[in-house]
Structures are given as C-alpha cells and as structure tokens.
Design a protein around this motif. Sequence first.
Motif, PDB file in Angstrom:
ATOM      1  N   LYS A  60       0.830  -1.198   0.000  1.00 15.91           N
ATOM      2  CA  LYS A  60       0.000   0.000   0.000  1.00 15.91           C
ATOM      3  C   LYS A  60       0.874   1.261   0.000  1.00 15.91           C
ATOM      4  CE  LYS A  60      -4.159   1.421   2.383  1.00 15.91           C
ATOM      5  NZ  LYS A  60      -4.910   1.197   3.616  1.00 15.91           N
ATOM      6  N   GLY A  61       0.566   2.181  -0.877  1.00 16.53           N
ATOM      7  CA  GLY A  61       1.326   3.434  -0.934  1.00 16.53           C
ATOM      8  C   GLY A  61       2.428   3.407  -1.976  1.00 16.53           C
ATOM      9  N   ALA A  62       2.853   2.198  -2.392  1.00 19.08           N
ATOM     10  CA  ALA A  62       3.916   2.117  -3.390  1.00 19.08           C
ATOM     11  C   ALA A  62       3.344   2.479  -4.750  1.00 19.08           C
ATOM     12  CB  ALA A  62       4.505   0.715  -3.424  1.00 19.08           C
ATOM     13  N   GLU A  67       9.398   0.105  -5.572  1.00 15.66           N
ATOM     14  CA  GLU A  67       9.177   0.692  -4.243  1.00 15.66           C
ATOM     15  C   GLU A  67       8.494  -0.274  -3.288  1.00 15.66           C
ATOM     16  OE1 GLU A  67       8.463   5.315  -5.681  1.00 15.66           O
ATOM     17  OE2 GLU A  67       6.802   4.130  -4.927  1.00 15.66           O
ATOM     18  N   VAL A 100      16.505  -2.060  -9.760  1.00 12.41           N
ATOM     19  CA  VAL A 100      17.159  -1.429 -10.900  1.00 12.41           C
ATOM     20  C   VAL A 100      18.647  -1.393 -10.615  1.00 12.41           C
ATOM     21  CG1 VAL A 100      15.181  -0.064 -11.616  1.00 12.41           C
ATOM     22  CG2 VAL A 100      16.815   0.910 -10.022  1.00 12.41           C
ATOM     23  N   ILE A 101      19.431  -1.684 -11.623  1.00 16.24           N
ATOM     24  CA  ILE A 101      20.879  -1.651 -11.439  1.00 16.24           C
ATOM     25  C   ILE A 101      21.475  -0.654 -12.423  1.00 16.24           C
ATOM     26  CG2 ILE A 101      20.962  -4.023 -10.624  1.00 16.24           C
ATOM     27  CD1 ILE A 101      22.204  -4.747 -13.363  1.00 16.24           C
ATOM     28  N   LEU A 102      22.638  -0.130 -12.025  1.00 18.16           N
ATOM     29  CA  LEU A 102      23.310   0.853 -12.871  1.00 18.16           C
ATOM     30  C   LEU A 102      24.252   0.142 -13.811  1.00 18.16           C
ATOM     31  CD1 LEU A 102      23.974   3.322 -10.032  1.00 18.16           C
ATOM     32  CD2 LEU A 102      22.717   3.869 -12.100  1.00 18.16           C
TER      33      LEU A 102
ATOM     34  N   ARG B  58      27.879   5.218  -2.806  1.00 13.39           N
ATOM     35  CA  ARG B  58      26.606   4.520  -2.937  1.00 13.39           C
ATOM     36  C   ARG B  58      26.860   3.038  -3.171  1.00 13.39           C
ATOM     37  NH1 ARG B  58      26.672   2.992  -8.172  1.00 13.39           N
ATOM     38  NH2 ARG B  58      27.496   4.457  -9.707  1.00 13.39           N
ATOM     39  N   SER B  62      23.452  -0.387  -7.594  1.00  9.14           N
ATOM     40  CA  SER B  62      22.101   0.140  -7.680  1.00  9.14           C
ATOM     41  C   SER B  62      21.866   1.297  -6.734  1.00  9.14           C
ATOM     42  CB  SER B  62      21.099  -0.975  -7.373  1.00  9.14           C
ATOM     43  OG  SER B  62      19.797  -0.478  -7.491  1.00  9.14           O
ATOM     44  N   PHE B  63      21.080   2.261  -7.183  1.00  7.30           N
ATOM     45  CA  PHE B  63      20.696   3.370  -6.316  1.00  7.30           C
ATOM     46  C   PHE B  63      19.660   2.941  -5.302  1.00  7.30           C
ATOM     47  CE2 PHE B  63      22.162   6.351  -9.657  1.00  7.30           C
ATOM     48  CZ  PHE B  63      22.937   7.151  -8.837  1.00  7.30           C
ATOM     49  N   VAL B  64      18.863   1.943  -5.686  1.00  8.66           N
ATOM     50  CA  VAL B  64      17.715   1.623  -4.836  1.00  8.66           C
ATOM     51  C   VAL B  64      18.052   0.591  -3.770  1.00  8.66           C
ATOM     52  CG1 VAL B  64      16.056   2.201  -6.635  1.00  8.66           C
ATOM     53  CG2 VAL B  64      16.834  -0.151  -6.399  1.00  8.66           C
ATOM     54  N   ILE B  65      19.239   0.028  -3.832  1.00  6.16           N
ATOM     55  CA  ILE B  65      19.612  -0.957  -2.823  1.00  6.16           C
ATOM     56  C   ILE B  65      20.420  -0.245  -1.735  1.00  6.16           C
ATOM     57  CG2 ILE B  65      20.720  -3.173  -2.406  1.00  6.16           C
ATOM     58  CD1 ILE B  65      18.575  -3.516  -4.410  1.00  6.16           C
ATOM     59  N   LYS B  93       5.501  12.427  -1.071  1.00 10.00           N
ATOM     60  CA  LYS B  93       4.675  13.307  -1.913  1.00 10.00           C
ATOM     61  C   LYS B  93       3.771  14.157  -1.044  1.00 10.00           C
ATOM     62  CE  LYS B  93       4.438  10.281  -5.920  1.00 10.00           C
ATOM     63  NZ  LYS B  93       5.242   9.147  -5.459  1.00 10.00           N
ATOM     64  N   GLY B 158       4.254   8.779   2.160  1.00  8.83           N
ATOM     65  CA  GLY B 158       5.390   7.959   1.750  1.00  8.83           C
ATOM     66  C   GLY B 158       5.024   6.996   0.640  1.00  8.83           C
ATOM     67  N   SER B 159       5.999   6.668  -0.206  1.00  8.90           N
ATOM     68  CA  SER B 159       5.761   5.637  -1.218  1.00  8.90           C
ATOM     69  C   SER B 159       6.694   4.459  -0.972  1.00  8.90           C
ATOM     70  CB  SER B 159       5.948   6.201  -2.619  1.00  8.90           C
ATOM     71  OG  SER B 159       7.234   6.764  -2.764  1.00  8.90           O
ATOM     72  N   ILE B 160       7.994   4.761  -0.814  1.00  8.09           N
ATOM     73  CA  ILE B 160       8.951   3.697  -0.484  1.00  8.09           C
ATOM     74  C   ILE B 160       8.761   3.316   0.991  1.00  8.09           C
ATOM     75  CG2 ILE B 160      11.395   3.098  -0.438  1.00  8.09           C
ATOM     76  CD1 ILE B 160      11.826   5.465  -2.422  1.00  8.09           C
ATOM     77  N   PRO B 162       5.845   3.472   3.295  1.00 10.78           N
ATOM     78  CA  PRO B 162       4.403   3.771   3.207  1.00 10.78           C
ATOM     79  C   PRO B 162       3.860   4.461   4.447  1.00 10.78           C
ATOM     80  CG  PRO B 162       4.868   1.458   2.729  1.00 10.78           C
ATOM     81  CD  PRO B 162       6.117   2.048   3.262  1.00 10.78           C
ATOM     82  N   ASP B 199      14.103  -5.795  10.884  1.00  4.31           N
ATOM     83  CA  ASP B 199      14.990  -6.311   9.837  1.00  4.31           C
ATOM     84  C   ASP B 199      15.210  -5.329   8.693  1.00  4.31           C
ATOM     85  OD1 ASP B 199      12.351  -6.593   9.153  1.00  4.31           O
ATOM     86  OD2 ASP B 199      12.679  -8.356   7.896  1.00  4.31           O
ATOM     87  N   ARG B 200      14.492  -4.242   8.687  1.00  2.00           N
ATOM     88  CA  ARG B 200      14.732  -3.242   7.635  1.00  2.00           C
ATOM     89  C   ARG B 200      15.428  -2.003   8.193  1.00  2.00           C
ATOM     90  NH1 ARG B 200       9.826  -1.605   4.174  1.00  2.00           N
ATOM     91  NH2 ARG B 200      11.463  -0.785   2.836  1.00  2.00           N
TER      92      ARG B 200
END
Lengths: 386, 389
Positions: A60-62, A67, A100-102, B58, B62-65, B93, B158-160, B162, B199-200
Amino acid sequence: MVPISYNLRNLKVRKTTSAAAAFGLALVVFVFASVLMLSNGIKKTLGRSASPDAALVLRKGATAEIESVIEDANVNLVLNDTSLPQSVSGPRGVSESVVVILLDKIGADGFSNAAVRGIRPDSFAFRPSIKIVEGRMPQEGSDEVVIGRAISGRFKGLTLGESFELKKNRSVKVVGVFEDGGSSNESEVWADIDTVRTAFKREGYTSAIRVRVSPSQFDTFKASIESNRQLNLAVMKEAVYYEKQSEGTSLFISIMGTMIALFFSIGAMLGATITMHAAVANRQREIGTLRALGFSKASILFSFLLESIILSIIGGGIGALASLAMGLVSFSMVNFASWSEIVFRFEPDGGVIVGSMIFATVMGLVGGFLPAIRAARINPIEAMRA
Amino acid sequence: MMNFIRISARNLLRNKLRTTLTVLGASVAIIAFVMLRTVLSAWSTAADFAAKDRIATRHKVSFVITMPKNYVDQIRAVPGVKSATYAIWFGGKNPKKPEQFFATMAFDAPSMLEVFDELVLAPDQQQAFLADKQGAIIGDVLARQLGLKVGDRFTLQGSIYPGDWPLNITGIYTATKKSIDRSSMFFHYSYVNDSLPPDRQDQIGWIASRIDDPGRGPAISAAIDQMFDVKDIQTTTMSERAMNLSFMGMISSLLKALDVISIIILFIMMMILGNTIAMGVRERTREYGVLRAIGFPPASIAWFVVGEAAVTGIVSGIVGLALSFPIVELGLGRLLEENMGAWFPYFRIDPKTYVMGMGLALVLALAASIVPARNAFRLQVTDALRRLA
C-alpha cells in the motif's frame, strides 16, 4: 467564389518562395508530429505490458514495483485467496522481485538504470506473449539471465553470450533474448528470483504479485485483499498500473514538445505571412480586375485564405509524412515513474496525423489572415490604375 | 564596401513590412535556439556547481539498494575524510498534490549540517530542527511553492516508506552556493528508521563525505571502495561532480533530441531568410538588368544580394539576442528556477550561446543567399529587361 485552380497556379508561379514557406511549415509539423508520436509510443509500450485479465498487488502506498516490499508469507495468503478463480489455465499468479541496477550505457556518457526482474519458473507461463527469439530459456536456479529485445546491446554486458555483475563475484550470463510485441517488458533483464534476492539481500521479500483474475471477479478480489488490514496491500488492474507508469514521462514530453512546436510555429507563420503578402502585393492589378468582374470582397478574402491554407496543408503533409520515418527510430530514456530505462518507438496513429494537419491548417489560417484582409480591402479602381 | 552595405540597407527599407516580418521571424528562431541551448547548458552546468571537496558513496550496482549504516563509521575513519553524513531517498509526496515533484530526503541531521555547510539556516531554526524528531527543513523555493512557513505542520505521504508522515516545519533554508537545491525537504533519518520493522532498520542509501584536500578525492574514493570490496556489499565512491554528471546518462537521448530540434529551428530560420531574399531578387530583376546594362559586372549584382542577406542576418541576430535576454533569463529562467528548481537550479544563458547565435544568424543568412545570388549572377541582361516582375 474564385476557383481553387487560380490559387494552385499562383503557388506554382512563385515556386521558390512557396517551397520555402511550405518547407518551413513542414519542419514545424515534423517536430510537432514527432513529439506526439513519442508521447504515444511511451503510453503504448507500457500499455502492451498489461494483460486484460491480470491484477497487480503492491505494498500500500507504493507507486512502482521497485518501491514495493511484500513478505513471502503474505504472498501465499494472496495467491490462496478464496476469491480468486480456482481453475485457470496456466499459473494462478506469480510473485517477482524488481530492482534497478546501474550499467554503463553504450554510445552515451554515463550510466543509467536497467530494470532487473527476479522471476520464477511460472513467470513465462504467466505471460504467454513472451517468446525467446535468440538463445534459450535460462536454467532454473542458475546464474543465467535472459534480456528483452529492446534493451539488448544498449548497455555494456547486455548482449547475448556476455556477462555482467549483480555484485562482486556474482556475475550473470545472458543466455537468451526475448520479445513481447514491443512492450516495456522488452526493456528488462530477467534473472532467477533467488539469484536476485541473495545478490541484493532481499531474501524473504518480493516486490509485486500478479494474479490471473477476470475483470468481473476483480472487484471481489480487490475488496478481499484490501479489507485485510494486516496485509497492508493494494490491488490494481495491470492496465491501470501501466497507464500510471507512463503518465509522468509522456506528459513531460508532450508539454515540452508542444511548447517547442508552438514557439517554432510563430516562425513558420511569419514565413507564410511574408509569402502571402508578396503574393497580394504582386497581384494588386489582378485582384482589382477580379473585383471589377464582380467578385465580392468576401470571396477575395476567402480565396487568399484558401491559398495560404493550401500552402500550409502541402507543408504540413510533407512534415507529417517525413515524421512517419521517425517510426524507424527507437528512443531510450529513464521513465520517471519506474526509474528505469525504457526503450520506446515513435508510434504514429490516426490522431497524430489528424492533429498535425489541424495544426498546419491553423498556422496557414493565422499566417494568411492579414495578407488576405489586405487583399480584400484593395480598391478595384485604384488597383487597376496602378 | 561601404556602398554595398548602404545599397543593401536601402534595398531592405524598400519593403519595410516584409523586412520587419523577416527580422521578426528570424529573431523568434534565434530566441527558440537560445532557449533550447540554455536548457542543454543548464543541465550540464548543474554539475559544475558541485562542491569540489565532497565525495559520495553509494551501493556499487544500484541506487535503490541500501547499505548498512555502519559503513558511515568506517568511512569517517578513512584518512582525509573530515566528516561524513548519510541519507535515504524518501520519495515522499504532498498528499494534496501528488503530481508535484520535490526531493524528500531523510538525513542524519547533525552531520548533514556539517557536511553541507553551504546550507544556510538561522541558528534558532537549526536548534529547533535538531531538537525535534519530527522536524523538517525546507528550501525557501519549496516553502513558497507549498505555502509553508516556520511552525507549520505538514503531512508527507510515503511511497517507499508507506504511510503518512507528519512533520513540523522547523526551518527554512537558503544556500550560499548553487550546489544545494533550494526546493528540497530534509528531515531526520532516525524518525524514519525507528518506525521500520527491525529487519529493515539501519539501512542507508548514500553517504556524503567532506574531504580535507579536493586534490586527493580520487585517492580517498579508491581507498573507501577498496575497504568495502571484501565486504558483502560493495560501494562506488566518486566526486559530487562526477555523480551529478553521471545522471546525464539517464536523459542522454532527451538531450540528443533537443540538440536535433535546435538544429531544425535553424533550418526554419534559413527558410524564412531565403524566402525573403529570393523574393527581393525576383522583384528587382529588371533593376539588376538595368545595372548590368550600364556596365556593372555580374559579380557586383551577386554581391548586392549577399550584402542584403548579411545585413538581414546581422539585424535579426541582434534583435533576436536582445529579446532572448529578457525572455529567457528574466521570464522563463525565473519561472523554471522557482517552479522546477529540482530540474533547473540555474537557468541562465551561456555566453557561448550568444556568440553562437550571432554567428549562426550571419552564416545562415549568407547560406540562404547563395541560390538567389547565383541566379542574379547568371542573369542575362536581355531576359532581365524583358521580364515583368
């Protein structure tokens, strides 16, 4: 009314200047049509990834798969939900991990994000439209990956037979290339889910669950999942999800492109005005004669407007036709919503062509307006005396 | 020579309306050209404002990891690193206007103010921010956009991460350098971290470090990456400038497209100029015939045409550039910097663009005059005198 052949001949007599004005208009329409095709291409490419009888479940929210985080235990709860159809041909659903990877972009400075989808054996069966066109299927649980046709060759290592690293000492090998009718799936790397999860420390989680659910059963399923507060998940139709994914980027391109085209059109309209002014100035005597013969002011006005519109339609037609050639070009950029590189084409359709021709006609109308008024105002007696 | 220019100028004044329209059309093209070039240079110069003594670390692929938070302590111990801070990209947002984009980042607040010392915050606001776990600081540009002032309460969606995240706006910052975007929102990492499942927790997105000697940047970066190379998660460290530049790869096709479009506008301009010049030659065919008949060589006739084109080109260039400045810098530039600061922190015309615009106006006008000049050159006296314009 003054016959149209009169206008056509007039344009022909002044070949060079007519051609220059028409070519200017053609260039503007070319830019305008290309932008519409590009924005259309983004929507269609992402839209093709959606199946009409599939739903997507995210945290929810993603707003995008990358995300979203869903615990494995919840995956099973969703897939075993009683509101789902019990007998379906093929898998009932599939949960996947997307990161996603660079990677280094070939032919450009810098790097960009490529989407890597950690797939399960059922992922191919869940999307029957996907076909391996080169190489072979990856072996389950191995370090083999397949890549989409669109992304193949765009990044270093993303070519059949080559390898790239997900992390140190964890390189994966490209063993196949797949096609999916030009959808955004073709811009992804598909790797084994456990390879992805261990490389990125995502054990025990996936990003999204896709389930097979007919449109009539969708509402029940959505209600059943979303009413369970503990799950904290949101359900949407795949088509809705992909439409949202394309929204930002396609809007950005449309706005930017339309602004550029509008600005350019001022130049092209002035070009048309110059040509039409010269036409009017040179034909004073003719116009006077026409008026003396009994043609009304209105028909003179109309005739010159028509001439300008013919000019712009010729130019617009050339521009629109030339823009169709852009269909051969593919365009690759990061999609804002999914943060990953997506390859799309300039996709023409009826709306684009009609829109471009309307745009051209309006330019001709506006550009020819003042000269036409001037022509209509000519006093026949004075004009013939000159 | 002087005569040529005088005659060219005179010829242009014969049809004032047409000349005005031509100059106007060509100037619009120049303005469009300047605007497009400025978009391109604005994106690439954004990288030039990066702080030279700052490096960023970084996740390698990956940027997201995320990376473990303890990496920052290890980086602080690397010789040459003065201070280091860490952050996560929050991806929040405004629930009332979800389509509006602004950067939301959760930082380790005390170290962040140290590492990003070009950020200006009043001392009392700084204290209030550090003391309030739900505190947030926003750039003055964003404050205007969201209509927020110090003391307001703002809920971020929040999106990432929530959920709804209520924040207290404890400060509004400005910046002494352009290396800080004034339309971002910063708040406490601990606020986010403490509400995550165990764990996060303690995961970070990137680390920014200030180093004592910009010249040693590459060596320090290499030392950091080497330190983590043997660990479970590898890193990539680079200068802030290199990091900013590398983002350009993501929009490289867009940049290429704008490049192509800026060339198309030049062709449109050439069409407008060529059209006018061709028309002038056509109308003056008889005069040219007379000039030839009284003894002017064909080359002189051609030079009249070229001279006329050159004068038009120069005038268009001057008018176009003169109009570009208020439109691009004062109008559009202000608008973009205020509303799309995340994209265009600094939207100004590069001096090179002025030179290029002026040069192109002249060159294109000359190019557009080649065909009409050739026609004038080849003109037969008898034909010219016989012809009716």
